[in-house]
Motif scaffolding. Sequence first.
Motif, mmCIF file in Angstrom:
data_model
loop_
_atom_site.group_PDB
_atom_site.id
_atom_site.type_symbol
_atom_site.label_atom_id
_atom_site.label_comp_id
_atom_site.label_asym_id
_atom_site.label_seq_id
_atom_site.Cartn_x
_atom_site.Cartn_y
_atom_site.Cartn_z
ATOM 1 N N GLY A 13 0.802 -1.221 0.000
ATOM 2 C CA GLY A 13 0.000 0.000 0.000
ATOM 3 C C GLY A 13 0.831 1.266 0.000
ATOM 4 O O GLY A 13 1.973 1.291 -0.456
ATOM 5 N N LYS A 34 2.134 -5.247 5.315
ATOM 6 C CA LYS A 34 0.856 -5.812 4.879
ATOM 7 C C LYS A 34 0.899 -6.046 3.370
ATOM 8 O O LYS A 34 0.890 -5.093 2.591
ATOM 9 N N ASN A 35 0.947 -7.283 3.005
ATOM 10 C CA ASN A 35 0.933 -7.672 1.592
ATOM 11 C C ASN A 35 -0.519 -7.860 1.170
ATOM 12 O O ASN A 35 -1.217 -8.753 1.675
ATOM 13 N N GLU A 36 -0.979 -7.034 0.258
ATOM 14 C CA GLU A 36 -2.391 -7.058 -0.135
ATOM 15 C C GLU A 36 -2.770 -8.308 -0.920
ATOM 16 O O GLU A 36 -3.946 -8.526 -1.215
ATOM 17 N N ASP A 43 -5.329 -11.722 2.558
ATOM 18 C CA ASP A 43 -6.349 -11.046 3.337
ATOM 19 C C ASP A 43 -6.086 -11.214 4.823
ATOM 20 O O ASP A 43 -5.980 -12.348 5.311
ATOM 21 N N LYS A 72 -5.111 -0.221 -7.604
ATOM 22 C CA LYS A 72 -6.542 -0.269 -7.304
ATOM 23 C C LYS A 72 -7.384 0.008 -8.546
ATOM 24 O O LYS A 72 -8.367 -0.704 -8.817
ATOM 25 N N THR A 123 -4.666 -8.057 -8.266
ATOM 26 C CA THR A 123 -4.757 -8.956 -7.102
ATOM 27 C C THR A 123 -3.408 -9.553 -6.728
ATOM 28 O O THR A 123 -3.255 -10.112 -5.648
#
Length: 914
Positions: free
Chosen positions: A691, A749-751, A754, A845, A850
């Motif tokens: 992010g 935080k690796n998107e 989840d 985004k 993904t």
Amino acid sequence: MSNESTPDTLQTLDAGGTTYHYHSLAKAADALGNIDRLPKTLKILLENQLRFADDESVSREDMQALVDWQQQGRSDREIGYRPARVLMQDFTGVPGVVDLASMRAAVETLGEDPARINPLSPVDLVIDHSVMVDRFGDPTAFKDNVAIEMERNHERYEFLRWGQQAFDNFRVVPPGTGICHQVNLEYLGKTVWTKEQDGRTLAYPDTLVGTDSHTTMINGLGVLGWGVGGIEAEAAMLGQPVSMLIPEVVGFKLTGKLREGITATDLVLTVTQMLRNHGVVGKFVEFYGDGLKDLPLADRATIANMAPEYGATCGFFPVDDETLTYMRLTGRDDAQLALVEAYSKAQGLWREPGDEPVFSDTLALDMTEVEASLAGPKRPQDRVALKDMKSAFAKVMEDDGKRLSTTEKGKLMSEGGQTAVGVEESYEHHDSQDVDLDGEAFRLNPGAVVIAAITSCTNTSNPSVMMAAGLLARKAREKGLHTKPWVKTSLAPGSKVVTDYLAAAGVQEDLDALGFNLVGYGCTTCIGNSGPLAGPIEEAIEEADLTVASVLSGNRNFEGRVHPLVKTNWLASPPLVVAYALAGNVQLDLTRDPLGTDRHGKPVTLKDIWPSQAEIAEAVEQVNTEMFRKEYAAVFDGDDTWKAIEVPQSKVYQWSKDSTYIQHPPFFEGMGRTPPAIEDVKDARVLAMLGDSVTTDHISPAGAIKPDSPAGRYLQERGVKPVDFNSYGSRRGNHEVMMRGTFANVRIKNEMLDGVVGGETRHVPSGEQMAIYDAAMTYQQEGTPLVVIAGKEYGTGSSRDWAAKGTRLLGVRAVLAESYERIHRSNLIGMGVVPLQFPEGESRKTLGLTGDETVSIEGLSELTPGGKVKVTIKSDKGEQTLEALCRIDTANELEYYRHGGILHYVLRRMIGAA
């Protein structure tokens, strides 16, 4: 103007009975145009261009561009800048020396003399990042921590001792001496540098780059300096110019004076917030205005120190009478003072009343409006007024999804037998935890201050805030207040002079009485070397998932940095650090709520024990020149343990396969005399999708090594017990540890996953979740190239070269982000990783990414600075194509990339192969 002996700029100057030669800016103006209103930072860059003019790396057009900058306050001209010297700390310095040693080995392999690899500019390395707070709160803490440090880091220190004797122009300040930035400010910095050249003494501005982002602190002394990656610093020390675009310069006008009870820390947090909100990334900030006449140099240095936090390349203060006053206090000799004054005035670098240079943009602050502040919980630019801390923490809890209960106001809150009066109870029972520590029982609540640390170069270089902390401790002690039992306290000054003046003022014993005993001379808590919390405290935090706090007088409070179990971290002045250690919780309004009760049961507020400006000024008078002269007389000597380290005598380092600290990195394996052709990236997989505001702390290995992590497993396989892991920073000389710790931060935080926090990813196409390192190795075995995708401000924070080195060793060919912070972008290029930027308005985004996609990049062999490349993203849903901006901004950066990295380019140049 073609070389240093050009008669139309070379002039003589008499100062203190000595004649100096210098390149006159006034004479240059005769040929190039008026420069009276050019910012002083750009005048320093112009002098640098005059001195190194050679019609190749520096041309007349480069100088003219600096002069013409005044017309619009900006320029798109690239220049080559050569600083006078390089500063290193040991975390970044060890891998730098490893690289130099590796370059020597590569040169030997190519059949050349390895002794050709030497620093060409003076290099000072200060060992300051290795001491950890293992022992605290007792008189032997310092001695014990130094002994542990020497034992823990013996291999590293042996290696640095080898480097000290193997390389020319390379000095090492041993451990237990001070923080590099404070040593630089108090001793190494000269403001005006000199060298003997062609039988004469040449004078020129003291300038530097450093392998720590807080190198900017020296700008408080009128020395232009900033942080670069270790890779770029190595190139600078090896004679290569630092390639840079002529920067925008933002003027920050200071007027008025700080009010009673307001500290330099409050000022710097205000300035940081203002400049970060304004947007100064990649820009110079130059302070001006008549408020400077009442701003002590130590306060200026505090503001300059935090330039990385407000995002600027530097925060510069011009030379004036206050500069000379500080240099005299810190023991610089009369000849140097005379030179600084004469040179600065002759060159138009001296601050005159009413100076109004041309700037790209301006801000202004009336210092009378500054209020008591902290910053947090995880970004240094997020200033919180002291009066708002209680609500700020409540917001943190709300954001964490924690429900706060309320009870009747005025209720007494019992904390281990100590009562804080008049505080609203705001703790859910299940969010608190009963603790028994050394026979003392108490309840650990959300917001508990478990670390209170007077630490970091930012504030421990400033006698006024250090004396304020000591005086507050004295008044608290007189009232009978005590530090809460769950608080880990520490005092880690930036130089031994601090110890001298705290003792001279009689306040060290008061700090000791509250647990703020000396733990070492180093960065400690601010760099993540806070050490372990007491076992019962750590167990309580983990069992209840408590959101607790640290309060530190540092400059960094990013997630997971101070301690992996401490979720909220608040920057504050040293006296406020002491105050929060007494209060024990950040869920208080210290402008109203009591810190505790005195011996008679009467509430004691912060106002009751806050020292007056007059009291602080009287204490500061204890600081004298002899303290500086005594402590810096033998600054390079070290103690008996340091001196006893055996030093291998060899030009090329003898690598040991058994070492877990120092290993021969693979960067130059198979390197030829000419660079191979650049290949496009085809069907790369996404290693991680991240992010906004991902810091180099998130990317680079830092802090503690977890036993169940890839790095922890590697060390245990080699017989290293978890208790002896040390930190990632201390093992930066071992690429095997560092590549395993890249992207392994506990808060990253690796998107692609989840709800998962930590260094994990999803291997595609198998879908298996695994550590990022393990996935990268799997992809390497499959022959699959990798990319990283990210949001805005990718790579903010410290100048960590391993954030780029680790990225390269994991097999990442490119990073695609919305925007970059300056240093990390440069470091990626320096390691042969191409930084690409999404087109305006596009992002991961908007594209609906993904992490399951493949990414191909075309046009890498035909790159131009600031050009575009074709990026094709394929998934089961189809194919998307975009024109990404290549953030290789200059021709020099492009050369580095084509060679596979900056060190490859320099090595080939030094042996005549490039």
